[in-house]
Write an enzyme that holds these catalytic residues in place. Structure first.
Site, short mmCIF file in Angstrom:
data_model
loop_
_atom_site.label_atom_id
_atom_site.label_comp_id
_atom_site.label_asym_id
_atom_site.label_seq_id
_atom_site.Cartn_x
_atom_site.Cartn_y
_atom_site.Cartn_z
N GLY A 172 -10.80 2.08 4.09
CA GLY A 172 -9.66 2.04 3.16
C GLY A 172 -9.90 1.23 1.91
O GLY A 172 -9.65 1.69 0.79
N HIS B 234 -12.72 3.72 8.80
CA HIS B 234 -12.04 2.51 8.35
C HIS B 234 -12.65 1.98 7.05
O HIS B 234 -13.16 0.86 6.99
CB HIS B 234 -12.07 1.44 9.44
CG HIS B 234 -10.99 0.40 9.28
ND1 HIS B 234 -10.41 -0.25 10.33
CD2 HIS B 234 -10.38 -0.09 8.17
CE1 HIS B 234 -9.50 -1.10 9.89
NE2 HIS B 234 -9.46 -1.02 8.56
N GLU C 269 -12.10 1.58 17.69
CA GLU C 269 -13.08 1.76 16.62
C GLU C 269 -14.39 1.15 17.10
O GLU C 269 -14.34 0.07 17.67
CB GLU C 269 -12.62 1.07 15.33
CG GLU C 269 -11.44 1.79 14.70
CD GLU C 269 -10.94 1.16 13.41
OE1 GLU C 269 -11.53 0.18 12.95
OE2 GLU C 269 -9.92 1.65 12.88
N ARG D 280 -3.41 1.03 11.02
CA ARG D 280 -4.16 0.60 12.20
C ARG D 280 -4.08 1.67 13.28
O ARG D 280 -3.02 2.25 13.53
CB ARG D 280 -3.57 -0.70 12.77
CG ARG D 280 -3.91 -1.96 11.99
CD ARG D 280 -5.41 -2.33 12.09
NE ARG D 280 -5.73 -3.55 11.36
CZ ARG D 280 -6.10 -3.59 10.08
NH1 ARG D 280 -6.22 -2.49 9.37
NH2 ARG D 280 -6.39 -4.75 9.51
N ILE E 123 0.84 -1.21 0.00
CA ILE E 123 0.00 0.00 0.00
C ILE E 123 0.87 1.26 0.00
O ILE E 123 0.61 2.21 -0.75
CB ILE E 123 -0.96 -0.01 1.20
CG1 ILE E 123 -1.89 -1.23 1.12
CG2 ILE E 123 -1.79 1.27 1.27
CD1 ILE E 123 -2.70 -1.52 2.38
#
Ligand SMILES: NC(=O)C1=CN([C@@H]2O[C@H](COP(=O)(O)OP(=O)(O)OC[C@H]3O[C@@H](n4cnc5c(N)ncnc54)[C@H](OP(=O)(O)O)[C@@H]3O)[C@@H](O)[C@H]2O)C=CC1
Ligand SMILES: O=CC(=O)O
Length: 324
Positions: free
Chosen positions: A287, A285, A266, A237, A156
């Protein structure tokens, strides 16, 4: 055989599993499974497709010891006790590569959103505060030609660097435990020490996995070594940054702002002070959350499960990574 999915999964993965002759039971309720429910579904199933939910810990794994495989619908494997799974002979697989573009796009979106205070400006309009404009109001900062530091330049991080170089001619520096030759050759990325990464980055984007080494890595001591104009991005994270320190660092002008796709815990609560800060952008979250990418991830997760249930080698094992 019976595969239990902890959420409703994208169609592409479901089709593959059913075509291979497996029965897929999907948890469709909009609430987390209770511990007993998880245990009962696991006891009755031959494989687990983990598409979200509480950590897969040793007590749960004890009830999965008959399973050949647990396929994660994610690249991150920090939510599984890999040591316990390995000791119990359960293969754990993940979905690397297919989500790199979408996740890097999210980091890129956050970078520009923080630089231009986009989420804050949107909130001002909603509150009827468009108001009286002046040439010195609402100023952001440019990213063109600035230095992008990547902490954890893997799949990534590479795409994030590629996009930032192509779009804005950003200079790329990075820090990993190992050198990434592809990035050095193709993106002219320069390997630097962690300290230099902190000192030189105008945008510092975190793409390392969550391990005992990376937990709480970005704390006040680290933020103090960054530029007061630096943008901190975390699409990896939430456990990698210390939230209390991040709030203080932005409030006190130690750094400019932050873009987060991941938080700790989260979900982030709506009264979190980060959500009120002009130079902060937070996403829930998401992504890898595009139609195409989630279907691709489901396909990879299904292929891993199908292979394991057929007694063939899986494509993406992660058990060996538990010592990291
Ligand atoms: N927001 C979202 O929705 C998503 C988040 N993610 C997160 O992104 C992470 C990265 O994914 P991906 O790029 O595919 O994984 P990769 O394994 O390809 O890349 C991780 C990189 O982190 C580096 N790294 C690991 N530990 C350290 C360390 N202690 N110090 C410095 N660098 C380190 C590794 O290099 P080296 O081993 O050389 O140190 C590697 O280059 C995932 O683990 C996941 O947590 C992934 C997908 C979506
Ligand atoms: O957070 C998502 C992942 O794939 O890891």
């Amino acid at each position: 055989m019976k595969v239990f999915a902890t959420r409703v999964i994208p169609a592409a993965g479901l089709e593959l599993l059913e075509k291979a002759g497996h029965t897929v039971i999907q948890w469709a309720e909009p609430r987390e499974l209770t511990t007993d429910e998880r245990i009962n579904f696991c006891k009755e199933s031959d494989a687990l497709l983990f598409a979200g939910g509480n950590k897969i810990d040793r007590p749960l794994l004890e009830h999965c010891r008959h399973m050949k495989v647990i396929g994660l619908l994610s690249v991150g494997y920090d939510n599984v006790d890999l040591k316990a799974a390995t000791e119990l002979g359960i293969q754990i697989t993940n979905t690397p590569g297919v989500l790199s573009n979408a996740t890097a796009d999210t980091a890129f979106l956050l970078m520009l959103s923080v630089a231009r205070k986009a989420f804050y400006q949107h909130k001002r309009i909603l509150k009827g505060e468009w108001g009286f404009s002046t040439p010195t109001a609402n100023l952001g900062i440019d990213v063109e030609g600035k230095t992008l530091g990547i902490w954890g330049l893997g799949n990534i991080g590479y795409v994030m660097a590629q996009r930032c170089k192509a779009a804005f001619g950003m200079n790329i520096i990075y820090h990993n435990r190992n050198r990434n030759e592809d990035a050095e050759i193709n993106l002219q990325a320069r390997y630097v020490s962690f300290e230099e990464l902190l000192q030189q980055s105008d945008v510092l984007s975190v793409h390392a996995s969550l391990t005992h080494e990376t937990t709480n890595k970005f704390n006040m001591e680290v933020f103090r070594q960054m530029k007061p104009t630096a943008i901190f991005i975390n699409a990896a994270r939430g456990g990698i940054h210390n939230e209390t320190d991040l709030i203080a660092a932005i409030e006190d002008g130690v750094i400019w702002g932050a873009g987060l796709d991941v938080t700790n815990p989260e979900p982030m609560q709506p009264d979190n002070p980060l959500l009120q800060m002009p130079t902060v952008a937070v996403l829930p979250h998401i992504g890898s959350a595009t139609l195409e990418t989630r279907n691709a991830m489901a396909r990879v997760a299904a292929e891993n499960i199908i292979a394991a249930l057929a007694g063939r080698p899986v494509l993406n094992p992660v058990n060996h990574l538990y010592a990291l």
